[in-house]
Motif scaffolding. Structure first.
Motif, PDB file in Angstrom:
ATOM      1  N   SER A 176       1.119  -1.040  -0.164  1.00  0.00           N
ATOM      2  CA  SER A 176       0.605  -0.132  -0.394  1.00  0.00           C
ATOM      3  C   SER A 176       0.709   1.237  -0.207  1.00  0.00           C
ATOM      4  O   SER A 176       2.090   1.098   0.770  1.00  0.00           O
ATOM      5  N   LEU A 177       0.002   2.315  -0.556  1.00  0.00           N
ATOM      6  CA  LEU A 177       1.135   3.367  -0.332  1.00  0.00           C
ATOM      7  C   LEU A 177       1.301   4.062   1.256  1.00  0.00           C
ATOM      8  O   LEU A 177       0.026   3.636   1.600  1.00  0.00           O
ATOM      9  N   GLY A 178       1.418   5.155   1.545  1.00  0.00           N
ATOM     10  CA  GLY A 178       2.248   4.682   3.133  1.00  0.00           C
ATOM     11  C   GLY A 178       2.957   5.178   3.503  1.00  0.00           C
ATOM     12  O   GLY A 178       3.277   5.478   4.522  1.00  0.00           O
ATOM     13  N   GLY A 179       3.981   3.844   2.679  1.00  0.00           N
ATOM     14  CA  GLY A 179       5.730   4.195   3.317  1.00  0.00           C
ATOM     15  C   GLY A 179       6.396   5.136   2.884  1.00  0.00           C
ATOM     16  O   GLY A 179       5.635   6.264   2.920  1.00  0.00           O
ATOM     17  N   ASP A 180       7.918   5.407   3.704  1.00  0.00           N
ATOM     18  CA  ASP A 180       8.412   6.668   3.122  1.00  0.00           C
ATOM     19  C   ASP A 180       8.763   6.728   2.143  1.00  0.00           C
ATOM     20  O   ASP A 180      10.107   6.285   1.410  1.00  0.00           O
ATOM     21  N   ASN A 181       7.947   7.584   1.001  1.00  0.00           N
ATOM     22  CA  ASN A 181       8.319   7.005  -1.017  1.00  0.00           C
ATOM     23  C   ASN A 181       9.723   8.205  -1.413  1.00  0.00           C
ATOM     24  O   ASN A 181       9.785   8.936  -0.536  1.00  0.00           O
TER      25      ASN A 181
END
Length: 328
Positions: free
Chosen positions: A265-270
């Motif tokens: 999922s998106l939500g980590g430190d990109n």
């Protein structure tokens, strides 16, 4: 089924895979070319090919040749899809039997409304070790082999192999109904026919705008499955990430080194906070519930699962049990 459960899609798995999923916030979408059933994602292609052959007598040779590029013989079809499977049934005897042969199995209830994205394997914008000829098909070519250009002299790019293009990522139900399958095949053929006819016309020379058709085509084709498997109530996420060097991992398997894509999922430190097509760090998966399969040790299995969830800070994940009686 409650309204809450209707929002969930169930990924059946064993204990070892569940531990990896919880620890890394990753779900693995395997290469369609390396599935145990070699015809798993070919049903749609077989039907499309037959439909094409039935229509050939009424088509000009130039159009037939153009369609061959997108509707090859099934044995020659390159399967670049990556597939993650689940079921809309969270307590399926068929699925428990498949995954619960030697140990307790689990069904992970994921929020079906949340898209999953590929996790990047490498940083960078270009292939770190490009093979010979890697850019050969990047540009439109004139009949004499020279690179075609726009009026301002810049080259006409057909497809940059290092460009980031990611198709798929949403849950889609598998199509079992033969009548619906026939409609999908007919509609897909008409779209391809229209595209090839436009590409070959003098009014619209070149082919740089048609490259996406195989991706659009495969999403529908890869959802077609024999109606004999209807009780699985399967849903799939199918993804096609480009470039492969950036997103494709490998693991050992019975057929060699199996390519796969990690979904998260998106939500980590990109690396790029504006990037929403893929992730460079895992984000928390949308796990809402985990159901324990039929077992005489349900209380013990639930206790250890709740402990593991707490270790990962997943205190809001519901733990439930299969209602199917255990049979020795």
């Amino acid at each position: 089924m409650t309204e809450y459960e209707a929002d969930l899609i169930w990924h059946y798995t064993d204990g070892a895979a569940l531990m990896n999923i919880l620890a890394n916030n990753e779900l693995w979408a395997g290469s369609a070319a390396f599935m145990n059933d070699t015809n798993e994602l070919l049903s749609g292609s077989i039907q499309l090919r037959k439909h094409f052959e039935d229509q050939q007598a009424s088509l000009p040779d130039a159009v037939i040749n153009g369609l061959e590029e997108y509707i090859p013989e099934v044995r020659d079809r390159s399967r670049h899809s990556f597939v993650l499977s689940a079921s809309s049934d969270g307590d399926s005897l068929t699925m428990w039997r498949y995954y619960g042969r030697d140990q307790v199995s689990f069904a992970i209830g994921l929020d079906r409304k949340e898209s999953l994205v590929p996790l990047a394997r490498l940083k960078g914008d270009s292939h770190p070790h490009p093979p010979t000829g890697y850019l050969d098909d990047m540009y439109e070519k004139e009949e004499d082999g020279q690179i075609a250009t726009f009026p301002d002299g810049s080259p006409i790019v057909i497809f940059d192999p290092d460009s980031i293009i990611i198709e798929g990522g949403d849950w889609k139900p598998v199509v079992y109904d033969p009548a619906v399958q026939a409609e999908i095949i007919a509609e897909m053929f008409e779209k391809l026919l229209e595209g090839v006819e436009k590409r070959s016309s003098a009014a619209e020379p070149g082919r740089h705008w048609l490259w996406l058709y195989p991706y659009i085509m495969n999403e529908s084709l890869d959802l077609i499955k024999n109606e004999g498997f209807r009780d699985e109530r399967e849903e799939r996420i199918i993804v096609w990430p480009n470039p492969s060097w950036k997103f494709v991992f490998h693991r050992p398997g019975p057929f060699g080194l199996v390519p796969y894509v990690k979904l998260t999922s998106l939500g980590g430190d990109n690396d790029d906070v504006h990037e929403d097509r893929f992730a460079t760090e895992s984000g928390r998966l949308p796990i809402r519930e985990i159901r324990i399969g039929p077992t005489p040790y349900s209380s013990e299995a639930a206790g250890s699962l709740k402990q593991l969830l707490s270790f990962h800070g997943l205190h809001d994940v519901k733990v439930s049990y299969s209602e199917i009686p255990f049979r020795q």
